[in-house]
Design a protein around this motif. Structure first.
Motif, PDB file in Angstrom:
ATOM      1  N   GLU A  80       9.509  -5.226  -3.274  1.00 40.11           N
ATOM      2  CA  GLU A  80       9.186  -4.276  -2.214  1.00 40.11           C
ATOM      3  C   GLU A  80       8.376  -3.106  -2.746  1.00 40.11           C
ATOM      4  OE1 GLU A  80      12.128  -5.436  -2.886  1.00 40.11           O
ATOM      5  OE2 GLU A  80      12.647  -6.691  -1.149  1.00 40.11           O
ATOM      6  N   LEU A  81       8.803  -2.553  -3.899  1.00 42.38           N
ATOM      7  CA  LEU A  81       8.078  -1.422  -4.474  1.00 42.38           C
ATOM      8  C   LEU A  81       6.686  -1.835  -4.934  1.00 42.38           C
ATOM      9  CD1 LEU A  81      10.828   0.463  -6.525  1.00 42.38           C
ATOM     10  CD2 LEU A  81       9.783   1.144  -4.358  1.00 42.38           C
ATOM     11  N   HIS A  82       6.595  -3.034  -5.485  1.00 43.27           N
ATOM     12  CA  HIS A  82       5.290  -3.522  -5.925  1.00 43.27           C
ATOM     13  C   HIS A  82       4.347  -3.668  -4.736  1.00 43.27           C
ATOM     14  CE1 HIS A  82       2.239  -6.036  -7.850  1.00 43.27           C
ATOM     15  NE2 HIS A  82       2.761  -5.679  -9.014  1.00 43.27           N
ATOM     16  N   LEU A  83       4.838  -4.170  -3.616  1.00 40.36           N
ATOM     17  CA  LEU A  83       4.017  -4.313  -2.420  1.00 40.36           C
ATOM     18  C   LEU A  83       3.665  -2.945  -1.847  1.00 40.36           C
ATOM     19  CD1 LEU A  83       2.741  -6.171  -0.301  1.00 40.36           C
ATOM     20  CD2 LEU A  83       4.954  -6.173   0.897  1.00 40.36           C
ATOM     21  N   TYR A  84       4.599  -2.007  -1.909  1.00 40.85           N
ATOM     22  CA  TYR A  84       4.353  -0.645  -1.418  1.00 40.85           C
ATOM     23  C   TYR A  84       3.212   0.009  -2.196  1.00 40.85           C
ATOM     24  CZ  TYR A  84       5.502   4.107   0.171  1.00 40.85           C
ATOM     25  OH  TYR A  84       5.454   5.367   0.711  1.00 40.85           O
ATOM     26  N   PHE A  85       3.292  -0.073  -3.513  1.00 37.04           N
ATOM     27  CA  PHE A  85       2.250   0.531  -4.348  1.00 37.04           C
ATOM     28  C   PHE A  85       0.894  -0.139  -4.096  1.00 37.04           C
ATOM     29  CE2 PHE A  85      -0.272   0.652  -8.234  1.00 37.04           C
ATOM     30  CZ  PHE A  85      -0.299   2.018  -8.502  1.00 37.04           C
ATOM     31  N   THR A  86       0.894  -1.449  -3.950  1.00 35.78           N
ATOM     32  CA  THR A  86      -0.366  -2.164  -3.724  1.00 35.78           C
ATOM     33  C   THR A  86      -1.021  -1.735  -2.422  1.00 35.78           C
ATOM     34  OG1 THR A  86       0.498  -4.060  -4.961  1.00 35.78           O
ATOM     35  CG2 THR A  86      -1.406  -4.445  -3.532  1.00 35.78           C
ATOM     36  N   ARG A  87      -0.230  -1.558  -1.385  1.00 35.94           N
ATOM     37  CA  ARG A  87      -0.800  -1.192  -0.088  1.00 35.94           C
ATOM     38  C   ARG A  87      -1.312   0.251  -0.095  1.00 35.94           C
ATOM     39  NH1 ARG A  87       2.665  -4.079   4.801  1.00 35.94           N
ATOM     40  NH2 ARG A  87       2.224  -6.236   4.150  1.00 35.94           N
ATOM     41  N   GLU A 120      10.854   5.375  -8.840  1.00 36.99           N
ATOM     42  CA  GLU A 120      10.417   4.396  -9.843  1.00 36.99           C
ATOM     43  C   GLU A 120       8.905   4.210  -9.834  1.00 36.99           C
ATOM     44  OE1 GLU A 120      12.583   0.703 -10.120  1.00 36.99           O
ATOM     45  OE2 GLU A 120      14.249   1.573  -8.994  1.00 36.99           O
ATOM     46  N   LEU A 121       8.241   4.551  -8.728  1.00 34.10           N
ATOM     47  CA  LEU A 121       6.789   4.409  -8.651  1.00 34.10           C
ATOM     48  C   LEU A 121       6.042   5.632  -9.170  1.00 34.10           C
ATOM     49  CD1 LEU A 121       6.270   2.718  -5.151  1.00 34.10           C
ATOM     50  CD2 LEU A 121       6.018   1.676  -7.404  1.00 34.10           C
ATOM     51  N   VAL A 122       6.750   6.709  -9.441  1.00 29.99           N
ATOM     52  CA  VAL A 122       6.073   7.943  -9.865  1.00 29.99           C
ATOM     53  C   VAL A 122       5.216   7.732 -11.113  1.00 29.99           C
ATOM     54  CG1 VAL A 122       6.476  10.252 -10.803  1.00 29.99           C
ATOM     55  CG2 VAL A 122       7.660   9.523  -8.740  1.00 29.99           C
ATOM     56  N   PRO A 123       5.711   7.091 -12.180  1.00 24.32           N
ATOM     57  CA  PRO A 123       4.830   6.888 -13.345  1.00 24.32           C
ATOM     58  C   PRO A 123       3.579   6.090 -13.017  1.00 24.32           C
ATOM     59  CG  PRO A 123       7.119   6.434 -13.905  1.00 24.32           C
ATOM     60  CD  PRO A 123       7.061   6.558 -12.432  1.00 24.32           C
TER      61      PRO A 123
END
Length: 374
Positions: A80-87, A120-123
């Motif tokens: 989910e986080l990976h998809l969030y960052f990609t979008r 977790e996406l901050v870095p």
């Protein structure tokens, strides 16, 4: 008899950080598992002669061998986080070429500013911003979108960016005071500098109490940008940033340079104007040749042009933008500083003589003259 099977609850992570409790694996366990954590060894030139090696696993980060830097591993993120960052990255890269793309981009940045669970996406966001802001120097519109993403991260109350300021602030300062931020003279890099300065101030306000030297260090960088030998674009960024820090900063760093800088810019504009005037053909008088009393004729020679080169449109724009930034700073000083301190700090007569009627709207007095519409 065997002990009864039970179930206990504990925190795996709090705001993206693993608590140091017995139930959670220690850092030693992570270091012994090469598939989870990889480290890059950056050799110290003073101890190893500048040769770099790559190592996996653990080790003493304070040893004489070097400094271990943990790499970002996207595969450790949830789907989910990976998809969030990609979008989010796709919305930023796509830009606002069409109204629909602009709406999509605004919606994505709005979600970044208010969604929880993104620690977790901050870095990854910080690395993405710092790298792209430097890679896209010369494309101010794309950089403005990246600055908006930075503002959204700072606005999010659920994110903690304290440990990433050393990556974020250099890119912001570069976007404010860099000498060249556009590839074409018509690019609006002035707006990029203003927006980056506002986000820089936002970061200083958020973390200024925790890091007491943050504002002073940023202000020192902005003041150095206003030195006479710097380019006009750099001086503009420095003055815009100083003005945002309030009347005290303007009083200390902009008021002393206001009059000499203004006179220098006016002289440059006037010199360019005089040169253009000298290059224009003069009107013919009664005749091209004037007869003198003796019957001889003399030919009128054109005036020798000045050695000063005419200002280009880009140079004139730079001077006018710097003048406007200086006037905005003087407005902050005159409107928000007590009159008694104004009289102590500046010679009002000299100020009036230098700026003339431009001081009237800066004072902020609601007189008939200042409120009239011409």
């Amino acid at each position: 008899p065997p002990s009864e099977v039970g179930l206990t609850m504990h925190w795996l992570a709090v705001d993206g950080k693993q608590p140091n409790i017995p139930q959670n694996p220690t850092s030693v366990a992570y270091k012994k598992h090469p598939s989870v954590v990889q480290s890059t060894l950056v050799e110290d030139d003073t101890t190893t002669g500048g040769e770099g090696t790559t190592a996996e696993g653990g080790g003493d980060t304070n040893s004489k061998e070097g400094v271990r830097v943990r790499q970002l591993l996207p595969r450790l993120l949830s789907e989910e986080l990976h998809l969030y960052f990609t979008r989010i990255a796709l919305a930023v890269e796509k830009g606002g070429a069409t109204p629909q793309d602009r709406l999509t981009q605004d919606a994505a940045l709005e979600r970044v500013a208010c969604d929880s669970g993104l620690q977790e996406l901050v870095p990854f966001f910080v690395q993405y911003l710092s790298q792209n802001l430097l890679d896209h120097v010369g494309h101010p519109e794309h950089c403005r979108t990246l600055i908006r993403l930075t503002r959204s991260l700072l606005w999010n109350p659920y994110l903690h960016l304290e440990l990433h300021l050393h990556q974020l602030l250099p890119s912001l300062i570069t976007s404010v005071v860099a000498k060249i931020l556009s590839s074409k003279p018509t690019d609006n890099h002035w707006a990029l500098r203003r927006e980056a300065a506002q986000v820089l101030l936002q970061a200083c306000d958020l973390f200024g109490e925790e890091y007491v030297t943050l504002k002073s260090r940023v202000l020192q960088t902005l003041v150095e940008a206003t030195l006479p030998h710097k380019s006009l674009a750099t001086q503009f960024g420095g003055m815009v940033g100083i003005n945002l820090f309030g009347p005290a900063a303007v009083d200390a760093f902009m008021v002393p340079i206001a009059i000499p800088y203004w006179k220098r810019w006016e002289s440059a504009l006037q010199a360019g104007y005089d040169h253009v005037q000298q290059q224009q053909p003069k009107k013919k008088e009664n005749s091209d040749e004037k007869k003198q009393e003796g019957g001889a004729t003399t030919t009128t020679r054109p005036t020798t042009p000045s050695s000063t080169k005419p200002l280009t449109f880009a140079q004139q724009t730079e001077i006018h933008e710097c003048q406007q930034a200086l006037l905005n700073g003087m407005a902050t000083f005159l409107r928000r500083m007590p009159v008694e301190k104004q009289a102590e700090r500046v010679n009002l007569e000299e100020l009036e003589e230098t700026f003339g009627e431009k001081l009237v709207p800066l004072a902020g007095l609601a007189t008939e003259y200042t409120t009239c519409i011409v």
